[in-house]
Every structure is written in C-alpha cells, then in structure tokens.
Scaffold this motif. Sequence first.
Motif, short mmCIF file in Angstrom:
data_model
loop_
_atom_site.label_atom_id
_atom_site.label_comp_id
_atom_site.label_asym_id
_atom_site.label_seq_id
_atom_site.Cartn_x
_atom_site.Cartn_y
_atom_site.Cartn_z
N GLY A 39 0.86 -1.18 0.00
CA GLY A 39 0.00 0.00 0.00
C GLY A 39 0.90 1.23 0.00
N ASP A 40 0.95 1.94 -1.11
CA ASP A 40 1.89 3.07 -1.20
C ASP A 40 1.48 4.17 -0.22
OD1 ASP A 40 3.43 5.40 -2.18
OD2 ASP A 40 3.96 4.03 -3.80
N GLY A 41 2.37 4.48 0.71
CA GLY A 41 2.10 5.56 1.68
C GLY A 41 1.15 5.16 2.79
N ASP A 81 11.79 7.82 -0.43
CA ASP A 81 10.78 8.03 -1.47
C ASP A 81 10.36 6.63 -1.95
OD1 ASP A 81 12.89 7.19 -3.08
OD2 ASP A 81 12.30 8.50 -4.73
N SER A 82 9.42 6.59 -2.90
CA SER A 82 8.90 5.28 -3.32
C SER A 82 9.92 4.50 -4.15
CB SER A 82 7.61 5.45 -4.13
OG SER A 82 6.57 5.82 -3.28
N ALA A 83 10.87 5.21 -4.78
CA ALA A 83 11.88 4.52 -5.60
C ALA A 83 12.84 3.73 -4.70
CB ALA A 83 12.63 5.53 -6.45
N ILE A 255 -3.01 5.41 -2.35
CA ILE A 255 -3.20 5.81 -0.94
C ILE A 255 -2.29 7.00 -0.67
CG2 ILE A 255 -3.06 5.04 1.48
CD1 ILE A 255 -3.31 2.10 0.28
N ASP A 256 -1.09 6.92 -1.24
CA ASP A 256 -0.07 7.97 -1.14
C ASP A 256 -0.58 9.33 -1.61
OD1 ASP A 256 2.84 8.63 -0.84
OD2 ASP A 256 2.72 8.94 -2.99
N LYS A 257 -1.39 9.30 -2.66
CA LYS A 257 -1.93 10.57 -3.20
C LYS A 257 -2.78 11.28 -2.15
CE LYS A 257 -4.79 12.05 -7.11
NZ LYS A 257 -4.09 12.58 -8.26
N GLY A 259 -2.39 11.02 1.06
CA GLY A 259 -1.46 11.55 2.07
C GLY A 259 -0.83 12.85 1.62
N HIS A 260 -0.36 12.88 0.37
CA HIS A 260 0.27 14.11 -0.16
C HIS A 260 -0.75 15.25 -0.20
CE1 HIS A 260 4.23 12.71 -1.29
NE2 HIS A 260 3.72 11.64 -1.86
N GLY A 261 -1.99 14.92 -0.53
CA GLY A 261 -3.02 15.96 -0.64
C GLY A 261 -3.70 16.27 0.69
N ASP A 298 5.37 1.03 1.59
CA ASP A 298 6.75 1.43 1.29
C ASP A 298 7.23 2.53 2.25
OD1 ASP A 298 4.95 3.20 0.13
OD2 ASP A 298 6.02 3.35 -1.78
N HIS A 299 6.26 3.31 2.74
CA HIS A 299 6.52 4.39 3.70
C HIS A 299 5.18 4.95 4.12
CE1 HIS A 299 5.34 7.00 0.44
NE2 HIS A 299 6.20 6.35 -0.33
N GLU A 300 5.19 5.86 5.09
CA GLU A 300 3.96 6.56 5.49
C GLU A 300 3.97 7.92 4.80
OE1 GLU A 300 1.11 8.91 7.69
OE2 GLU A 300 3.22 9.37 7.43
N THR A 301 2.78 8.43 4.49
CA THR A 301 2.68 9.75 3.85
C THR A 301 1.63 10.60 4.57
OG1 THR A 301 3.12 8.69 1.73
CG2 THR A 301 2.34 10.97 1.65
N GLY A 302 1.98 11.82 4.91
CA GLY A 302 1.01 12.79 5.43
C GLY A 302 1.01 12.95 6.93
N SER A 328 4.37 15.57 2.80
CA SER A 328 5.38 14.65 2.26
C SER A 328 5.31 13.29 2.96
CB SER A 328 6.77 15.25 2.46
OG SER A 328 6.84 16.49 1.81
N HIS A 329 6.30 12.47 2.68
CA HIS A 329 6.44 11.18 3.36
C HIS A 329 6.99 11.42 4.76
CE1 HIS A 329 7.12 9.21 -0.85
NE2 HIS A 329 5.96 9.81 -0.75
N THR A 330 6.84 10.42 5.65
CA THR A 330 7.43 10.52 6.99
C THR A 330 8.30 9.28 7.25
OG1 THR A 330 5.76 9.30 8.22
CG2 THR A 330 5.29 11.64 7.77
ZN ZN Z 1 4.60 9.67 -2.29
#
Ligand code: ZN
Length: 367
Positions: A39-41, A81-83, A255-257, A259-261, A298-302, A328-330
């Motif tokens: 689950g991205d973010g 980051d996701s990469a 899911i990441d989107k 978080g960023h938004g 991959d990471h947490e976001t927001g 951003s990511h955390t």
């Molecule tokens: Zn992201």
Amino acid sequence: MKTICKFLLLVLLASVTGQRTEARKPAEPRVKNVIFMIGDGMGLADITATAINRGCVPLQIERAHYVGLARTYSANNRVTDSAAAGTALATGHKTNNGHIGVDPDKKPLKSILEKAEENGLATGLVATHSVTNATPAAFIAHQPSRKMEEEIAADYLKTDIDLFIGGGRKMFTRREDGRDLTRELQEKGYTIAYTMDEVKAFERGKLGGLLYDTSVPTMAQGRGDYLPQATAKALEILGRNSPKGFFIMVEGSQIDKGGHGNDIRTIIDETTDFDNAVKVAYDYADRHPGTLVVVTADHETGGVTLPSGKPDFTLPDQGVKYTFSTKSHTATYVPVYAYGTGAMHFSRVLENTEIPQIMEQLLRLRK
Ligand SMILES: [Zn+2]
C-alpha cells in the motif's frame, strides 16, 4: 524372544533420546507462491482511519496471522521516497532516493521477481498507477532515476515477466525513440490488453495489461473494483501457468496521493479498495496451501493524527478532526501483515530489506 527384547530396548532408547519426538515433528510446509502487497504511503493511522470510518469494523488486512513492523529509511535519507523503498522491498538492498533497482553507486541489483523468474516461477505485477511508476518499476527495471519512465518501460522487454496490469501505455507507445514497445512485446509472445474485459478474457500465455494512457484513475475518478478484479485474474493466470509456483507484487498505488493531498477521503477510499484486493489474496491463500501473503507499505505519507472524541455517526468522518503534519512522506515504521504459509517469519521489527530476503529463503530461490 531375545530379538524382540532388543527391539523394544532400542525403541525405548530412541524415545528417551528424543529421536522419535524429532521424527514426529511436522516439517514446515513449503512456500510455493508469494503474493506481496504494497500500500503506497499506507501508515497505521490510514488503516485506523479506514476502520473508524466504517464504525471501528476491522479491515480484511487485520485477518493477518502474524504482524510485524518495518523500518523504511533509505540509504541517503531518514525519509524514503517510493523509488528507494520499492528497491529495498524488491531487491533487499537500501539505496538512495530516486534510484530504481540500482545501488547507491548505480549498479544494478537483482529483484526477487527477476530471481523468481530465473528459478522457473511465474511472475506478475499489478498496480493502480503506471506500471513504470516507482514501486512496480523497482521490481523489473534498473535505472538511476525514477523519472526515466521510457527507459523503465523498455526494461520490461528485458524480462520474461508473465503478466503486468496497470496504466502507463504512453510510455510504451508514444516514445522519444519512436519504438512501439507494445508491438515488441507482441513479437515476444505477449497478448496486450487495453481494457479490463480483455484482461478477463485472457486465458493462456503472457499478458501485458496497459489499461490507461498514464495513471490508473483514483476511486473518486471512478476506478471501481479494478484492483480486486485485476488481482483475482492475475492469481488465476499465474496459478494455472506455473507448476513451480509464482511471485506477484500488487500495489495499492494511490493511498499515497491522499497523504500528499492531506485528503482523508482519498486515503480511506484507496485503503478500502486495497483492502478488498487483500481479501482476494488471503482467500486465495486459504484455497491454495503453500501460499504466503505479505502486506506492507513502502513508507507513510502525510502523518495524519486521530484526535480523541465521541463517535458521532451523523457527522462526516464520524466527527473526527483529522490533522495532517506534512504533505510529504514521513519516517515512521510501517506495519507488516503476514498470512498463510511461512507467515510467522515476519512477526518482529524488520528492516524493509529483510522482507524480500525472507521471501527468497522461503521460496528457496537460488541466486
Ligand atoms: Zn509519495
């Protein structure tokens, strides 16, 4: 009579020395198939918010047999980051942010998907974003920058991946170098699918599902049950085509989107959709012993927080005043949920790099 006595004595000795107990101990069943879901973010707060939103009803993800935590930092930043995170989860090595399937010196790192392929397993990637986006790319490509999406698309031609389903068709067909990678894939024996109906109708061979020009739409944009359907079809194809087993990565990319938004609606909708795909994977593992499902982020976001308050189901979001701490990511640890055969190996605090390493051991992949 003497012989019988000797035999009984031997049996007695064996049981005293523990040999019989050893012989009765059941061997750990072999892991044949791995379904790796990212689950991205997707942080713990996102999963909690999704549960709160449905009246504190647990998610399917929570059916996990074992739970762990993963550290996500990259080689050059405490916040990945996701990469770099995708590369860690795909190859078992930390790298710098921005890198896809290469180490900090930009040397290629073999991914678990590539190793599975070399060991005769069937392989697949499913995402709710372009198949050239960072997370799926890390499993198949080797490029110094995640932005090199045309080069990442060309890397699909260098593998024998059995199926991929996502967006990003543009990177295959409208390219600077004029190549039409869909034609080249067809020459390699792939069926190219442009719609979910074509994916569903697919029966045998290799499948390149390029359903959208760029990204796959979000749930709010009307994606529907694309991810659970694509996951179910992918498992059906891989399960049928692979007597030796399979490895697949399924990403809930958007899911990441949310978080960023700083948009809790998107987080909840996208996490719910990802959870529906997890149900498909868990149910598959129930029906096919020897299948391991690992779900992580991959990471947490927001950095969303969930403040106290009485639940009020008449209010939007049950009256929870969600507060975000960043766009951003955390650096916070992310959950690791494991289900099925071999799940117990993920029940601790892990480096994100250990996750594919353990999977490789369980699948007994030769390097
Ligand atoms: Zn992201």
